[in-house]
Design an enzyme around this catalytic site. Structure first.
Site, PDB file in Angstrom:
ATOM      1  CG  ASP A   1      31.986  60.794  76.026  1.00  0.00           C
ATOM      2  OD1 ASP A   1      31.460  61.884  76.346  1.00  0.00           O
ATOM      3  OD2 ASP A   1      32.942  60.281  76.656  1.00  0.00           O
TER       4      ASP A   1
ATOM      5  CG  HIS B   1      35.636  77.808  72.357  1.00  0.00           C
ATOM      6  ND1 HIS B   1      36.054  76.587  72.851  1.00  0.00           N
ATOM      7  CD2 HIS B   1      35.457  78.602  73.438  1.00  0.00           C
ATOM      8  CE1 HIS B   1      36.139  76.649  74.171  1.00  0.00           C
ATOM      9  NE2 HIS B   1      35.783  77.869  74.552  1.00  0.00           N
TER      10      HIS B   1
ATOM     11  CG  HIS C   1      29.680  68.994  75.095  1.00  0.00           C
ATOM     12  ND1 HIS C   1      30.483  69.873  75.790  1.00  0.00           N
ATOM     13  CD2 HIS C   1      29.481  67.934  75.914  1.00  0.00           C
ATOM     14  CE1 HIS C   1      30.757  69.352  76.982  1.00  0.00           C
ATOM     15  NE2 HIS C   1      30.151  68.175  77.082  1.00  0.00           N
TER      16      HIS C   1
HETATM   17  P1  5GP Z   1      31.096  67.208  80.029  1.00  0.00           P
HETATM   18  O1  5GP Z   1      31.378  66.612  81.357  1.00  0.00           O
HETATM   19  O2  5GP Z   1      31.955  68.428  79.769  1.00  0.00           O
HETATM   20  O3  5GP Z   1      29.638  67.471  79.791  1.00  0.00           O
HETATM   21  O4  5GP Z   1      31.462  66.102  78.964  1.00  0.00           O
HETATM   22  C1  5GP Z   1      32.684  66.035  78.307  1.00  0.00           C
HETATM   23  C2  5GP Z   1      32.755  64.678  77.665  1.00  0.00           C
HETATM   24  O5  5GP Z   1      33.821  64.675  76.730  1.00  0.00           O
HETATM   25  C3  5GP Z   1      33.041  63.557  78.668  1.00  0.00           C
HETATM   26  O6  5GP Z   1      31.972  62.621  78.654  1.00  0.00           O
HETATM   27  C4  5GP Z   1      34.361  62.945  78.190  1.00  0.00           C
HETATM   28  O7  5GP Z   1      34.396  61.542  78.285  1.00  0.00           O
HETATM   29  C5  5GP Z   1      34.445  63.428  76.753  1.00  0.00           C
HETATM   30  N1  5GP Z   1      35.796  63.648  76.273  1.00  0.00           N
HETATM   31  C6  5GP Z   1      36.791  64.303  76.930  1.00  0.00           C
HETATM   32  N2  5GP Z   1      37.910  64.317  76.190  1.00  0.00           N
HETATM   33  C7  5GP Z   1      37.607  63.670  75.026  1.00  0.00           C
HETATM   34  C8  5GP Z   1      38.365  63.360  73.869  1.00  0.00           C
HETATM   35  O8  5GP Z   1      39.554  63.678  73.719  1.00  0.00           O
HETATM   36  N3  5GP Z   1      37.723  62.698  72.870  1.00  0.00           N
HETATM   37  C9  5GP Z   1      36.400  62.318  72.980  1.00  0.00           C
HETATM   38  N4  5GP Z   1      35.874  61.668  71.943  1.00  0.00           N
HETATM   39  N5  5GP Z   1      35.665  62.588  74.063  1.00  0.00           N
HETATM   40  C10 5GP Z   1      36.252  63.262  75.079  1.00  0.00           C
HETATM   41 ZN    ZN Z   2      36.527  74.825  71.976  1.00  0.00          ZN
END
Ligand code: 5GP
Ligand code: ZN
Length: 114
Positions: A31, A47, A101
């Site tokens: 992350d 996706h 995810h």
């Molecule tokens: P969600 O809130 O959708 O469950 O989690 C998405 C996660 O993806 C977040 O913790 C955020 O920090 C991470 N994230 C968002 N954009 C990127 C990116 O470009 N690269 C990586 N490695 N993580 C990302």
């Molecule tokens: Zn996607």
């Protein structure tokens, strides 16, 4: 793949990121804003937007994500100390990226869920 999905872009090498694991069905990245010393994202290569769209035919895919999470936890040395797996679903959870995810968190004593 949706043009604006960051995880699809990462998987298709349109955005640079270190892919720690890839078996064609699921891949793993760290992350970008880690909430724990180990914070990995286990992502289906296909996706798939929301858990609420889940039907029976996706059960093997979702099960596979947990198998990969378990493998990654071992590789990251979390087997003995434990870890947390989280899925955010929809706006109340704060879901940021609309591509299903698992978050795998560990490496410290995690606070209560909330
Ligand atoms: P969600 O809130 O959708 O469950 O989690 C998405 C996660 O993806 C977040 O913790 C955020 O920090 C991470 N994230 C968002 N954009 C990127 C990116 O470009 N690269 C990586 N490695 N993580 C990302
Ligand atoms: Zn996607």
């Amino acid at each position: 793949m949706p043009q604006d999905c960051i995880f699809c872009k990462i998987y298709h090498r349109q955005v640079p990121s270190t892919i720690l694991y890839d078996d064609g069905q699921a891949f793993v990245i760290r992350d970008i804003h880690p909430r724990a010393p180990v914070h990995l994202l286990i992502i289906p290569t296909r996706h798939f937007t929301y858990l609420t769209y889940l039907t029976e035919s996706f059960e093997p895919m979702v099960g596979h994500l947990f198998t990969v999470a378990e493998e990654m936890a071992k590789r990251e040395g979390l087997g003995a100390t434990g870890y947390r797996i989280v899925v955010n679903q929809g706006s109340n959870s704060g879901q940021e990226v609309p591509h299903l995810h698992l978050h795998l968190l560990g490496g410290k004593r995690l606070g209560p869920l909330g």
